[in-house]
Design a protein around this motif. Sequence first.
Motif, PDB file in Angstrom:
ATOM      1  N   ALA A 181       3.868  10.138 -10.677  1.00 31.52           N
ATOM      2  CA  ALA A 181       3.985   8.711 -10.964  1.00 31.52           C
ATOM      3  C   ALA A 181       4.735   8.053  -9.811  1.00 31.52           C
ATOM      4  O   ALA A 181       5.681   8.628  -9.273  1.00 31.52           O
ATOM      5  CB  ALA A 181       4.744   8.489 -12.268  1.00 31.52           C
ATOM      6  N   VAL A 182       4.315   6.856  -9.438  1.00 31.16           N
ATOM      7  CA  VAL A 182       5.001   6.098  -8.400  1.00 31.16           C
ATOM      8  C   VAL A 182       5.702   4.920  -9.071  1.00 31.16           C
ATOM      9  O   VAL A 182       5.060   4.087  -9.707  1.00 31.16           O
ATOM     10  CB  VAL A 182       4.029   5.606  -7.313  1.00 31.16           C
ATOM     11  N   TRP A 183       7.027   4.915  -8.945  1.00 31.15           N
ATOM     12  CA  TRP A 183       7.850   3.855  -9.539  1.00 31.15           C
ATOM     13  C   TRP A 183       8.398   2.952  -8.444  1.00 31.15           C
ATOM     14  O   TRP A 183       8.780   3.409  -7.373  1.00 31.15           O
ATOM     15  CB  TRP A 183       9.028   4.447 -10.294  1.00 31.15           C
ATOM     16  N   VAL A 237       7.603  10.547  -8.824  1.00 28.32           N
ATOM     17  CA  VAL A 237       8.172  11.403  -9.868  1.00 28.32           C
ATOM     18  C   VAL A 237       7.103  12.395 -10.306  1.00 28.32           C
ATOM     19  O   VAL A 237       6.013  12.004 -10.714  1.00 28.32           O
ATOM     20  CB  VAL A 237       8.654  10.573 -11.071  1.00 28.32           C
ATOM     21  N   ILE A 238       7.423  13.676 -10.209  1.00 29.81           N
ATOM     22  CA  ILE A 238       6.458  14.727 -10.550  1.00 29.81           C
ATOM     23  C   ILE A 238       6.820  15.316 -11.908  1.00 29.81           C
ATOM     24  O   ILE A 238       7.967  15.699 -12.149  1.00 29.81           O
ATOM     25  CB  ILE A 238       6.436  15.827  -9.476  1.00 29.81           C
ATOM     26  N   TRP A 239       5.812  15.348 -12.780  1.00 27.69           N
ATOM     27  CA  TRP A 239       5.966  15.868 -14.142  1.00 27.69           C
ATOM     28  C   TRP A 239       5.008  17.030 -14.357  1.00 27.69           C
ATOM     29  O   TRP A 239       3.903  17.026 -13.831  1.00 27.69           O
ATOM     30  CB  TRP A 239       5.584  14.802 -15.171  1.00 27.69           C
ATOM     31  N   ASP A 246       0.867  -1.177   0.000  1.00 26.78           N
ATOM     32  CA  ASP A 246       0.000   0.000   0.000  1.00 26.78           C
ATOM     33  C   ASP A 246       0.903   1.225   0.000  1.00 26.78           C
ATOM     34  O   ASP A 246       1.776   1.364   0.858  1.00 26.78           O
ATOM     35  CB  ASP A 246      -0.893   0.023   1.240  1.00 26.78           C
ATOM     36  N   ILE A 247       0.683   2.113  -0.972  1.00 23.28           N
ATOM     37  CA  ILE A 247       1.530   3.294  -1.126  1.00 23.28           C
ATOM     38  C   ILE A 247       0.667   4.540  -1.040  1.00 23.28           C
ATOM     39  O   ILE A 247      -0.338   4.657  -1.746  1.00 23.28           O
ATOM     40  CB  ILE A 247       2.279   3.263  -2.475  1.00 23.28           C
ATOM     41  N   LYS A 248       1.053   5.460  -0.163  1.00 24.91           N
ATOM     42  CA  LYS A 248       0.382   6.751  -0.053  1.00 24.91           C
ATOM     43  C   LYS A 248       1.345   7.833  -0.503  1.00 24.91           C
ATOM     44  O   LYS A 248       2.521   7.812  -0.142  1.00 24.91           O
ATOM     45  CB  LYS A 248      -0.072   7.023   1.380  1.00 24.91           C
ATOM     46  N   VAL A 249       0.833   8.772  -1.287  1.00 17.63           N
ATOM     47  CA  VAL A 249       1.624   9.890  -1.785  1.00 17.63           C
ATOM     48  C   VAL A 249       0.916  11.177  -1.392  1.00 17.63           C
ATOM     49  O   VAL A 249      -0.294  11.306  -1.561  1.00 17.63           O
ATOM     50  CB  VAL A 249       1.748   9.844  -3.329  1.00 17.63           C
ATOM     51  N   LYS A 250       1.674  12.114  -0.870  1.00 21.42           N
ATOM     52  CA  LYS A 250       1.143  13.440  -0.569  1.00 21.42           C
ATOM     53  C   LYS A 250       2.036  14.447  -1.282  1.00 21.42           C
ATOM     54  O   LYS A 250       3.258  14.396  -1.155  1.00 21.42           O
ATOM     55  CB  LYS A 250       1.149  13.700   0.935  1.00 21.42           C
ATOM     56  N   THR A 284       8.261  -1.923 -11.755  1.00 21.83           N
ATOM     57  CA  THR A 284       6.873  -1.662 -12.132  1.00 21.83           C
ATOM     58  C   THR A 284       6.544  -0.229 -11.735  1.00 21.83           C
ATOM     59  O   THR A 284       7.329   0.448 -11.100  1.00 21.83           O
ATOM     60  CB  THR A 284       5.891  -2.656 -11.461  1.00 21.83           C
ATOM     61  N   THR A 285       5.368   0.199 -12.140  1.00 15.78           N
ATOM     62  CA  THR A 285       4.840   1.484 -11.687  1.00 15.78           C
ATOM     63  C   THR A 285       3.483   1.225 -11.044  1.00 15.78           C
ATOM     64  O   THR A 285       2.797   0.262 -11.389  1.00 15.78           O
ATOM     65  CB  THR A 285       4.670   2.482 -12.844  1.00 15.78           C
ATOM     66  N   ALA A 286       3.117   2.072 -10.129  1.00 15.29           N
ATOM     67  CA  ALA A 286       1.794   1.959  -9.502  1.00 15.29           C
ATOM     68  C   ALA A 286       0.719   2.569 -10.388  1.00 15.29           C
ATOM     69  O   ALA A 286      -0.450   2.173 -10.311  1.00 15.29           O
ATOM     70  CB  ALA A 286       1.793   2.646  -8.137  1.00 15.29           C
ATOM     71  N   ASN A 287       1.118   3.524 -11.250  1.00 18.98           N
ATOM     72  CA  ASN A 287       0.123   4.251 -12.039  1.00 18.98           C
ATOM     73  C   ASN A 287       0.702   4.762 -13.363  1.00 18.98           C
ATOM     74  O   ASN A 287       0.349   5.844 -13.816  1.00 18.98           O
ATOM     75  CB  ASN A 287      -0.466   5.400 -11.215  1.00 18.98           C
ATOM     76  N   GLY A 288       1.588   4.002 -13.959  1.00 15.46           N
ATOM     77  CA  GLY A 288       2.140   4.373 -15.256  1.00 15.46           C
ATOM     78  C   GLY A 288       3.387   5.233 -15.131  1.00 15.46           C
ATOM     79  O   GLY A 288       3.673   5.797 -14.081  1.00 15.46           O
TER      80      GLY A 288
END
Length: 175
Positions: free
Chosen positions: A70-72, A140-142, A52-56, A97-101
């Motif tokens: 993106a979460v790698w 990673v923020i784009w 389980d990964i949380k990003v803020k 892998t990535t969590a969301n591309g």
Amino acid sequence: PIFYDNKANLNVSSGNIDAKRTEVKNLVDNNFNQSPLVNAGLEVKDNGVDLDIKVKTEFFESTTGDYRVAVWVLENNVENAQSGQSGNPQHPFVLRTTANGVTGDLFATGAITAGETSEMSFSVDVNPSWDMDNLSFAAVIWKDNGGSYVFENVYSVDEIQLSTSTDDLSDDLEF
């Protein structure tokens, strides 16, 4: 290999490697000394089935645009075959892998004010071939410029916590 600074080819060749080494060092130092526009915090928990990964995310300045995160999932020291190498050499920080591309999901759009935050949650299946002790995770923020992505920032962690409760931990993701 070809080396780029964003989309600009640095034209590195065997004849200019020393000069280009200095040029790249100066580019990296210049980027390092700039204040970030936006950053992220990550929390990774192993719930016994998956991760389980949380990003803020938080913006430090007001801006406009479309921003994606993106979460790698990366694994360090992966031993595997490589063309032109004998045996199975070690490969640093392989993207598993990535969590969301690769370019992730939109988390802010339009006019954005300093202090604006967002939170996202993901679940990643664990591949049994991964060495869990060598995993790290990057947010990673784009900036999305109509399908052309400009790197803004990255935050990484290499710690996986064990899930012991169902408390809301969003307040624990501090900057």
